[in-house]
Design a protein around this motif. Structure first.
Motif, short mmCIF file in Angstrom:
data_model
loop_
_atom_site.label_atom_id
_atom_site.label_comp_id
_atom_site.label_asym_id
_atom_site.label_seq_id
_atom_site.Cartn_x
_atom_site.Cartn_y
_atom_site.Cartn_z
N TRP A 166 0.80 -1.22 0.00
CA TRP A 166 0.00 0.00 0.00
C TRP A 166 0.83 1.27 0.00
N ARG A 175 -1.20 3.19 -2.77
CA ARG A 175 -1.93 4.38 -2.32
C ARG A 175 -1.87 5.49 -3.38
N GLU A 212 -12.53 2.29 -5.09
CA GLU A 212 -11.54 2.61 -4.07
C GLU A 212 -11.41 1.53 -3.01
N HIS A 213 -12.51 0.84 -2.69
CA HIS A 213 -12.51 -0.07 -1.55
C HIS A 213 -12.59 -1.56 -1.89
N LEU A 214 -13.06 -1.92 -3.09
CA LEU A 214 -13.22 -3.34 -3.41
C LEU A 214 -12.44 -3.79 -4.64
N SER A 215 -11.57 -2.93 -5.15
CA SER A 215 -10.73 -3.33 -6.28
C SER A 215 -9.70 -4.36 -5.81
N THR A 252 -24.69 1.39 -4.37
CA THR A 252 -23.33 1.76 -3.96
C THR A 252 -22.65 2.55 -5.08
N TRP A 263 -16.78 4.61 -4.90
CA TRP A 263 -16.52 3.95 -3.61
C TRP A 263 -16.12 2.49 -3.84
N GLN A 275 -15.76 -9.28 -4.59
CA GLN A 275 -14.95 -9.66 -3.42
C GLN A 275 -15.74 -10.56 -2.47
#
Length: 239
Positions: A139, A143, A221-224, A214, A218, A206
């Motif tokens: 990360w 990031r 950013e969060h579930l890739s 959703t 979002w 995921q």
């Protein structure tokens, strides 16, 4: 030859099969006849060869949702399915594929500016962090790939739809509409499918079924997955 014992592994769903293939190969090699000792090993589930360039979690969501764990797959040392699988004789091939997909994702999100400005050592750190399950190491680089340059989010959302019986699908879609409205998972499905297909199938990301309202930004950013793509599996609903 003797019948080999089963071999159990706990692997991250964001990882790839070739990263554990050597362990599996060593276990089963003693039970393989001499004529196939040097053959390339491949894996299959329920008669279908497993594509090594897909994340493990995507393969499971696409093919084995609803099955009990552990996930039972079979290793083969003969009759490589040339028409269904690409060859992967070493980790370098997987690394090259992974970095290529990350570059494609960054091209969609940032016109490729972020990955282009990285050094070779950054690419290596990204890959090494994934291979060795080093979250902080991965990360520290990833990031940068997830940063947004404006309020609207990414330029486009990197995503792929996966099906059990046909090639994956992708198209260009922005996270917001022309009038500034945040697009959702429902909007994405309407863009690529008919409304009927939305209602009759399950949408898995995921390992979960996210709410259809959703926002795409979002989700990206969060579930890739580590390759920076949002991998979406469309699977039939239970009968």
């Amino acid at each position: 030859m003797s019948v080999p014992d089963s071999y159990y592994l706990m692997v991250p769903r964001v990882s790839y099969l070739p990263l554990v293939m050597e362990k599996v190969r060593k276990h089963f090699l003693r039970s393989v006849s001499s004529e196939f000792q040097e053959s390339e090993m491949w894996l299959e589930y329920d008669g279908t060869p497993l594509k090594w360039h897909y994340p493990i979690g995507v393969l499971f969501d696409m093919m084995a949702q609803g099955s009990s764990l552990p996930w039972t797959i079979t290793a083969h040392f003969s009759h490589f399915p040339e028409h269904e699988l690409m060859h992967c004789n070493n980790r370098d091939i997987l690394e090259s594929h992974f970095i290529s997909v990350v570059k494609e994702a960054d091209g969609l999100k940032h016109r490729g500016h972020v990955i282009t400005n990285m050094q070779s050592k950054d690419h290596k750190q990204l890959w090494s962090g994934l291979c060795n399950d080093k979250f902080d190491q991965f990360w520290a680089i990833n990031r940068k790939l997830m940063e947004c340059s404006g309020e609207d989010g990414f330029r486009h959302i990197p995503f792929r739809f996966h099906f059990s019986s046909q090639p994956p699908m992708q198209c260009l879609i922005r996270p917001v509409s022309d009038d500034g409205h945040k697009l959702t998972l429902t909007d994405l499905l309407k863009e690529v499918f008919s409304e009927e297909s939305i209602e009759k199938d399950r949408i898995i990301i995921q390992g979960i079924e996210p709410p259809m309202d959703t926002p795409l930004q979002w989700l990206s950013e969060h579930l890739s997955h580590p390759d920076n793509f949002l991998h979406i599996c469309q699977v039939p609903s239970p009968a």
